[in-house]
Scaffold this motif. Structure first.
Motif, mmCIF file in Angstrom:
data_model
loop_
_atom_site.group_PDB
_atom_site.id
_atom_site.type_symbol
_atom_site.label_atom_id
_atom_site.label_comp_id
_atom_site.label_asym_id
_atom_site.label_seq_id
_atom_site.Cartn_x
_atom_site.Cartn_y
_atom_site.Cartn_z
ATOM 1 N N GLU A 2 1.005 -1.066 0.145
ATOM 2 C CA GLU A 2 -0.007 -0.030 0.014
ATOM 3 C C GLU A 2 1.010 1.433 -0.077
ATOM 4 O OE1 GLU A 2 -3.185 -0.176 -0.534
ATOM 5 O OE2 GLU A 2 -3.009 -2.423 -0.580
ATOM 6 N N SER A 3 2.069 1.322 0.681
ATOM 7 C CA SER A 3 2.884 2.423 0.418
ATOM 8 C C SER A 3 4.268 2.061 0.496
ATOM 9 C CB SER A 3 2.413 3.402 1.969
ATOM 10 O OG SER A 3 2.928 2.664 2.754
ATOM 11 N N LEU A 4 5.226 2.653 -0.167
ATOM 12 C CA LEU A 4 6.565 2.449 -0.412
ATOM 13 C C LEU A 4 7.259 3.542 -0.313
ATOM 14 C CD1 LEU A 4 8.983 0.486 -1.180
ATOM 15 C CD2 LEU A 4 8.561 1.072 -3.645
ATOM 16 N N ALA A 33 3.010 -1.013 4.821
ATOM 17 C CA ALA A 33 4.218 -0.069 4.420
ATOM 18 C C ALA A 33 5.518 -0.458 4.353
ATOM 19 C CB ALA A 33 4.185 1.031 5.768
ATOM 20 N N VAL A 34 6.248 -0.203 3.481
ATOM 21 C CA VAL A 34 7.719 -0.623 3.294
ATOM 22 C C VAL A 34 8.588 0.692 3.200
ATOM 23 C CG1 VAL A 34 9.076 -1.777 1.883
ATOM 24 C CG2 VAL A 34 6.812 -2.694 2.061
ATOM 25 N N ALA A 35 9.542 0.497 3.849
ATOM 26 C CA ALA A 35 10.740 1.629 3.911
ATOM 27 C C ALA A 35 10.048 2.907 4.151
ATOM 28 C CB ALA A 35 11.216 1.723 2.380
ATOM 29 N N THR A 36 9.182 3.003 5.127
ATOM 30 C CA THR A 36 8.587 4.334 5.348
ATOM 31 C C THR A 36 9.360 4.896 6.666
ATOM 32 O OG1 THR A 36 6.404 3.677 4.961
ATOM 33 C CG2 THR A 36 6.324 5.238 6.836
ATOM 34 N N LYS A 37 9.504 6.313 6.582
ATOM 35 C CA LYS A 37 10.261 7.013 7.601
ATOM 36 C C LYS A 37 9.400 7.909 8.501
ATOM 37 C CE LYS A 37 13.928 10.475 8.376
ATOM 38 N NZ LYS A 37 14.827 11.114 7.724
ATOM 39 N N LEU A 38 9.201 7.553 9.714
ATOM 40 C CA LEU A 38 8.397 8.468 10.508
ATOM 41 C C LEU A 38 9.412 9.205 11.750
ATOM 42 C CD1 LEU A 38 5.426 6.144 11.591
ATOM 43 C CD2 LEU A 38 5.578 7.798 9.546
ATOM 44 N N SER A 39 9.336 10.642 11.737
ATOM 45 C CA SER A 39 10.469 11.043 12.428
ATOM 46 C C SER A 39 9.873 12.420 13.203
ATOM 47 C CB SER A 39 11.679 11.424 11.863
ATOM 48 O OG SER A 39 11.324 12.265 10.743
ATOM 49 N N ASP A 54 1.330 -6.020 8.731
ATOM 50 C CA ASP A 54 2.325 -6.614 7.634
ATOM 51 C C ASP A 54 2.943 -5.531 6.929
ATOM 52 O OD1 ASP A 54 3.297 -8.274 5.936
ATOM 53 O OD2 ASP A 54 1.616 -8.011 4.322
ATOM 54 N N TYR A 55 3.945 -4.772 7.838
ATOM 55 C CA TYR A 55 4.832 -3.706 7.493
ATOM 56 C C TYR A 55 6.122 -4.136 7.860
ATOM 57 C CZ TYR A 55 4.100 -1.925 12.366
ATOM 58 O OH TYR A 55 4.205 -1.645 13.748
ATOM 59 N N PHE A 56 7.195 -3.636 6.987
ATOM 60 C CA PHE A 56 8.397 -3.951 7.091
ATOM 61 C C PHE A 56 9.565 -3.183 6.602
ATOM 62 C CE2 PHE A 56 7.350 -6.098 3.385
ATOM 63 C CZ PHE A 56 8.191 -5.828 2.473
ATOM 64 N N LYS A 57 10.725 -3.057 7.052
ATOM 65 C CA LYS A 57 11.867 -2.090 6.573
ATOM 66 C C LYS A 57 11.506 -0.753 6.970
ATOM 67 C CE LYS A 57 12.767 -3.665 2.391
ATOM 68 N NZ LYS A 57 13.351 -3.670 1.142
ATOM 69 N N ASN A 58 10.868 -0.474 8.120
ATOM 70 C CA ASN A 58 10.472 1.035 8.327
ATOM 71 C C ASN A 58 11.433 1.625 9.248
ATOM 72 O OD1 ASN A 58 7.812 1.152 6.737
ATOM 73 N ND2 ASN A 58 7.524 -0.754 7.831
#
Length: 232
Positions: A2-4, A33-39, A54-58
């Motif tokens: 759904e998001s990259l 979500a894949v490779a998402t950045k939250l900061s 089911d989200y990974f590499k975040n």
């Protein structure tokens, strides 16, 4: 998925406190979500701060969850990293499930039931994490393998006294009071503690039992103290 490669930074989220607690919205929900950045995010008064499926590499960095009703962070799936995140006042600080997860320099304060909870997981590492003034389990590991707690610190139960008739809901569904007494709770898991100090304040709410280790668990300690008193 759904998001990259999505990035969310420098925002604040605040739920309406007039909404009944168990109906409050989530702060941020990561769905595949894949490779998402939250900061640099502050989240206030939500049901959970960060949740998802089911989200990974975040990467979550400097995300602070205040006054969550249920849980600050729920990290599921694979290869998620939390750096310098913080939870203040919730039932559960961090819930980690899945594989290859890392929490670094994270903190939990005023947690009612479990500060750090690793369940159904493999290859999980906590480094330089801390907790202060938390009741219940400081670290809880269930049905997990290759869990490392390195250079972590816990101090005191503080003024948070859980009534004997307390009935939590949400992710824990209310831990039995007997289980909440333990500083460290390990069930059906392999865990290594190193360079870690879990202490308590002898003048307030001292847990009667420091550790529960099930017969089918293996726990190893390297340069670790559990149960040392403050100002000792």
């Amino acid at each position: 998925y759904e998001s990259l490669g999505c990035s969310i930074e420098n925002i604040g989220l605040d739920a309406d406190t007039d909404i009944p607690e168990e109906s409050r919205p989530l702060g941020i929900y990561l769905f595949r979500a894949v490779a998402t950045k939250l900061s640099n995010i502050n989240i206030h008064n939500t049901y959970r701060g960060i949740d998802g499926y089911d989200y990974f590499k975040n990467l979550l960095s400097a995300v602070h969850v205040w006054d969550a009703i249920d849980c600050g962070f729920i990290s599921r799936a694979t290869s998620n990293t939390l750096v310098s995140c913080h939870v203040t006042n919730a039932r559960v600080g961090y819930y980690v499930e899945g594989v290859y997860q890392h929490l670094d320099a994270c903190a939990a304060d005023n947690i009612k039931e479990i500060a750090y909870w690793v369940k159904d997981a493999q290859s999980v590492k906590l480094t330089n994490c801390a907790q202060e003034m938390c009741s219940g389990n400081k670290i809880r590991v269930e049905s997990s393998d290759s869990v490392t707690v390195d250079t972590c610190f816990a101090s005191g139960s503080g003024s948070l006294v859980i009534p004997s008739n307390y009935s939590g809901i949400g992710i824990t569904n209310g831990l039995p009071s007997g289980q909440r007494d333990y500083t460290v709770y390990v069930d059906r898991s392999n865990v290594a503690f190193q360079n870690t100090n879990f202490r308590y304040d002898a003048t307030t709410n001292v847990p009667e039992k420091q550790q529960f280790i099930s017969a089918n668990s293996r726990v190893e300690y390297y340069n670790t103290i559990i149960g040392r008193q403050d100002n000792f």
